[in-house]
Design an enzyme around this catalytic site. Structure first.
Site, PDB file in Angstrom:
ATOM      1  N   THR A  28       4.360   6.251   9.875  1.00 57.93           N
ATOM      2  CA  THR A  28       3.699   7.711  10.223  1.00 57.93           C
ATOM      3  C   THR A  28       2.708   7.655  11.121  1.00 57.93           C
ATOM      4  OG1 THR A  28       4.017   7.935   7.711  1.00 57.93           O
ATOM      5  CG2 THR A  28       2.490   9.559   8.944  1.00 57.93           C
ATOM      6  N   LYS A 135       6.244  -1.744   5.624  1.00 56.08           N
ATOM      7  CA  LYS A 135       6.292  -0.178   5.216  1.00 56.08           C
ATOM      8  C   LYS A 135       7.763   0.164   4.897  1.00 56.08           C
ATOM      9  CE  LYS A 135       3.675   4.000   5.726  1.00 56.08           C
ATOM     10  NZ  LYS A 135       2.487   4.297   6.327  1.00 56.08           N
ATOM     11  N   GLU A 168      -4.903  -1.703  -2.763  1.00 52.48           N
ATOM     12  CA  GLU A 168      -4.863  -0.349  -1.719  1.00 52.48           C
ATOM     13  C   GLU A 168      -4.726   0.735  -2.393  1.00 52.48           C
ATOM     14  OE1 GLU A 168      -0.875  -1.112   0.010  1.00 52.48           O
ATOM     15  OE2 GLU A 168       0.031  -0.520  -1.706  1.00 52.48           O
TER      16      GLU A 168
END
Lengths: 274, 274
Positions: A28, A135, A168
């Site tokens: 992203t 990711k 996280e």
């Protein structure tokens, strides 16, 4: 605006392994006034994540050409690289050509300047060292964690791992300031090592703030002088409240933000001449 | 042959959350001469897995109508239910309508009647109780595990969990026979609880063979009188070799196969009149 392998498109073959297995990776990126923040780092991380899964990453110039075609001004750009298409079954055929997708969306709402309001999630983050840091497209944990709250005043949820350590946020990395040291969870066994996390580490180092990976307990996080969250869209945002614990402005807030602004300017790539 | 929401199709919107996040579940069914094995159990498990993720399962009769349209004779049918389509981000919008996909493929090669050859995988199965047992679309672990070998003489790989206990095969569940007891790993923290596993448990119970969930060490598996693998496509297959350990025909092989044949006949649904 969506582009599949360099051509405008809205749909991908069911045979794509991203659809069948989540077999791919993504990034992203934040684009402001045509400038893509930290593009070189983003591409390097995309390539590293592809390598971790044994997927051939598209060349950087190919993705840059895609982005040029889309010519985004302000937006969130999502790059997806899938392993490609195959018949039924987990086995990867010898000939499996990656598909690449570039999507541009509106930027999400800005998080409050005075800091984010954050909660603890009930779901634990999974353990999987083979995928830790990457990711990838297997994001059900994040989906389930994000479903735990609907209050729009809460911006983020924090996840613990199997051992009860802080790992996280659902969509961000976590940094806990103690004195002049920023502690951030180790991501050897789980979690996503975001590009903004690496940027903040460099910003801290440049500004005489030590940064260390460490096992972080919830108690250590609650006792931090200041808590920050970061990702590529929000940048670096302090936490105002976490489960009843409140934090006010810290002297290092402006140091970090100023350092991040400098580094953002240094590392922005313009897909078209401004 | 592929059908999306009851209409023939080959491509799904990029906005589908299965593509973006692996946000969905699936089932693999075996169809022989138009008969779908264990359909009632398969639908019940699909509905349970949807419920586990908070997805509205399509009604049984809707899926049955899809299958009738496809009118498969022999093949592997894959049913996929996704949470639906949404904009960027993990948050699920209030209006998110599931998409359903039905795919028919050729049946995979039969595993050798004398038993499968099996290896240990290096990758460990992840830990995630919130997803344990569910056949969801986050299958990167299986993909990476299946990439560990290319020798076509090896049919399956076995996965250990974080604690070093035997969890499952890449595409099957595991049963270890000791005396007249079939032991199979607990799946509270990881793994997929397959429909065939539940069928074999019922077959065993009917035939005076006890079945118990248990923490299984690799040593216990190697010391088993007989090892079996099961899934909906292969049925129940004994293991001939695992990492140098060999097993021959066991007296209970034919008891289990005969019992399975009876139960398969009892629980086959014909989508069209034969």
């Amino acid at each position: 605006m969506k582009m599949i392998n360099g051509v405008a498109g809205e749909a991908l073959a069911l045979a794509d392994r991203a659809f069948q297995f989540g077999d791919g990776v993504f990034r992203t990126l934040r684009c402001d006034a045509g400038g893509i923040r930290f593009w070189a780092r983003q591409y390097a991380k995309l390539a590293a994540d592809c390598a971790a899964l044994g997927i051939a990453a598209p060349p950087r110039e190919v993705l840059e050409a895609d982005i040029r075609q889309l010519a985004p001004q302000d937006g969130a750009i999502k790059l997806i690289v899938t392993r490609g298409e195959s018949q039924r079954g987990y086995a990867v055929p010898d000939a499996c050509t990656p598909n690449r997708v570039v999507q541009v969306s509106a930027l999400p709402p800005v998080w409050p300047a005075e800091g984010a309001r954050v909660r603890w999630c009930d779901i634990r983050a999974g353990w999987q060292p083979a995928l830790a840091g990457v990711k990838h497209l297997n994001r059900l944990e994040n989906v389930l964690a994000r479903r735990e709250w609907s209050d729009p005043a809460i911006q983020e949820g924090l996840l613990l791992d199997r051992d009860g350590h802080v790992l996280e946020g659902v969509m961000s990395n976590v940094l806990a300031l103690s004195g002049r040291v920023l502690f951030t969870p180790r991501l050897d066994d789980a979690g996503v090592a975001g590009v903004m996390r690496s940027v903040v580490a460099d910003v801290a180092a440049r500004n005489g703030i030590a940064i260390r990976e460490k096992v972080l307990t919830p108690a250590a996080v609650m006792a931090a002088d200041r808590l920050y969250l970061c990702n590529s869209l929000i940048g670096l945002v302090p936490v105002r409240e976490l489960s009843g614990q409140h934090w006010g402005v810290h002297a290092l807030d402006s140091v970090l933000q100023a350092g991040l602004a400098v580094m953002t300017e240094e590392e922005t790539w313009y897909s078209s001449e401004p």
